[in-house]
Design a protein around this motif. Structure first.
Motif, short mmCIF file in Angstrom:
data_model
loop_
_atom_site.label_atom_id
_atom_site.label_comp_id
_atom_site.label_asym_id
_atom_site.label_seq_id
_atom_site.Cartn_x
_atom_site.Cartn_y
_atom_site.Cartn_z
N GLY B 170 0.82 -1.22 0.00
CA GLY B 170 0.00 0.00 0.00
C GLY B 170 0.84 1.26 0.00
O GLY B 170 2.05 1.22 -0.20
N SER B 171 0.20 2.38 0.25
CA SER B 171 0.89 3.67 0.23
C SER B 171 1.68 3.89 1.51
O SER B 171 1.46 3.23 2.52
CB SER B 171 -0.14 4.79 0.08
N ASP B 172 2.60 4.86 1.42
CA ASP B 172 3.42 5.18 2.59
C ASP B 172 2.57 5.62 3.78
O ASP B 172 2.83 5.24 4.91
CB ASP B 172 4.40 6.31 2.25
N GLN B 173 1.54 6.44 3.50
CA GLN B 173 0.78 6.95 4.65
C GLN B 173 -0.05 5.85 5.30
O GLN B 173 -0.27 5.87 6.50
CB GLN B 173 -0.05 8.20 4.29
N LEU B 176 2.36 4.04 7.50
CA LEU B 176 2.56 4.83 8.73
C LEU B 176 1.41 4.61 9.71
O LEU B 176 1.61 4.40 10.90
CB LEU B 176 2.63 6.33 8.41
#
Ligand SMILES: [Mg+2]
Ligand SMILES: [Zn+2]
Lengths: 98, 367
Positions: B170-173, B176
């Motif tokens: 998935g995406s970095d955010q 996080l």
């Protein structure tokens, strides 16, 4: 997206600018990004990413984003960034100070 | 040209006839040299990482370390048939340590010679010296902080986190968010001074003023009621990141002066700087004061500039700036009026109330 003849310092079609910025953000978000989507709300705009976006805009559009222009309001949406690029490039009708 | 660090950061152990008595290939029930368990634990508590470079079957050797109850003390163990200098080189790369901060202990003179030849900066010790290693100056750090005691844990957590991030699709955010980040901000105590000093010294990339604060200065600031020295730690579901930030704040009646904000490079991608500034803005808002931050632009700290600007700091003038002493040369003053905003959801923040009684008394006394 058919216009490939983007030359530095020429006024750039804002659709082309928006397309490049969107492509960059979608690669980061690994998801579609709408032009008016609030990137701060969707959590994409961490300072590291913001920094990367600043560097991307500077190198892609030949501008320098410094001082007061580095505010969140100029980066919240793709549309905001397109307006910022247009203003910093001094493009046509967007040349006025925001 | 040899360039050895004053202190060893990672000691690499041979196994056969060094850590344990005998050769695993011949005796599957080898036992540890009794006094070495204590040595391993002592070095571990001092924050010295330990690893293994052994010629053995990896599965068997690692299983034996488990059975002997010491596997957890060794990070990224290298067991195989290649040259030991290669294992040590690889390990130094993975840990981002200079060769001069690595040490190697082995009972075989030819193994030590091979390492000494290929990696002249690595300190090599014969196995007979194992029990006296803790007495050597290079294995005796000047200060042992909370972070030293959990350094191995922090590295292990880091390896697991990196592996999971590499596999994450998935995406970095979203990654996080999945970490379950918890930031704890606290008033610095005497015990942490060494670590705080180290942070102001080492985190040049993210040190907003480039000012180094010596332990003595910090001790004085902690004692001064007008100043706050805050330390920041972060943990997530993988484990601790340790002490990752420091804030030095000077409080005036109408404005809080952020003299220093330094964060470790390891936590920049987590948005640590922004989280600290958001919390500080809300504390200032609740106290009815403005915020002024010192920032010295360098060619390395632009991300900090962006962090301040995105946290609503501007170059705008304000009457509150008159209360502050003139800035040092090359230092910009960034200002904001501190309007309360909800904190971001990627990180939980635990922090003290910055409006203590002492402050109220201090304010009425006219500072
Ligand atoms: Mg051996
Ligand atoms: Zn002010």
């Amino acid at each position: 997206m058919t216009t490939d003849n983007v030359i530095d310092r020429d006024p750039v079609d804002s659709d082309v600018v928006a397309g490049k910025i969107t492509a960059y953000l979608e690669a980061k978000a690994k998801a579609p990004v709408a032009h008016d989507e609030d990137l701060a709300d969707s959590g994409l705009l961490t300072s590291m990413v913001a920094m990367e976006i600043v560097v991307f805009l500077e190198s892609t559009f030949g501008i320098a984003v410094v001082g007061g222009d580095l505010k969140m309001r100029n980066f919240r949406t793709v549309d905001d960034m397109v307006a910022l690029v247009a203003r910093l490039r001094g493009d046509g009708e967007n040349a006025g100070d925001a | 040209m040899s360039s050895r660090a004053e202190h060893v950061k990672c000691l690499v152990w041979d196994l056969d006839n060094t850590l344990w008595r005998g050769t695993l290939m011949e005796d599957p029930a080898v036992t540890l040299f009794a006094d070495l368990v204590e040595v391993v634990k002592t070095l571990d508590a001092r924050g010295i990482l330990q690893s293994v470079a052994s010629r053995n079957d990896a599965d068997l050797a690692l299983r034996r370390l488990e059975e002997l109850g010491v596997a957890e003390y060794f990070v990224l163990p290298k067991v195989g048939w290649g040259p030991k200098s290669e294992s040590i080189r690889e390990l130094a790369d993975e840990l981002s340590f200079a060769h001069g901060a690595m040490a190697f202990i082995d009972d075989q003179p030819q193994e030590r010679a091979e390492v000494e030849y290929s990696l002249p900066d690595v300190r090599c010790y014969p196995a007979e010296q194992a029990s006296s290693l803790p007495d050597l100056a290079e294995f005796t750090p000047r200060t042992v902080t909370t972070d030293s005691r959990r350094r191995r844990q922090m590295y292990q957590a880091g390896f697991h986190r990196d592996a999971e991030r590499a596999a994450y699709r998935g995406s970095d955010q979203n990654f996080l968010r999945s970490l379950g980040l918890v930031m704890t901000i606290g008033r610095a105590t005497e015990v942490e001074l060494g670590r705080v000093e180290e942070l102001t010294m080492r985190t040049t990339q993210m040190n907003t003023t480039g000012v180094y604060y010596a332990e003595e200065t910090l001790r004085r600031l902690i004692a001064d009621p007008a100043h706050e020295v805050l330390t920041v730690t972060i943990t997530d579901r993988f484990g601790p990141y340790g002490a990752v930030g420091v804030v030095v704040l000077d409080r005036y009646p109408d404005v809080w002066h952020v003299k220093l904000l330094a964060t470790s490079c390891r936590v920049v991608s987590l948005g640590a700087g922004a989280a600290i500034l958001s919390w500080l803005r809300n504390e200032a808002a609740r106290s009815g004061v403005h915020l002024v931050a010192d920032f010295r632009p360098t060619d390395r700290n632009r991300v900090m500039d962006v962090t301040y600007r995105f946290a609503d700091f501007t170059d705008d003038d304000c009457s509150c700036l008159a209360a502050l002493p003139a800035p040092d040369d090359g230092v910009n003053r960034l200002h904001q009026e501190s309007v309360f905003q909800e904190l971001a959801t990627t990180m939980q923040v635990h922090a003290p109330d910055l409006r203590p009684v002492e402050l109220t008394e201090n304010l009425t006394a006219g500072r």
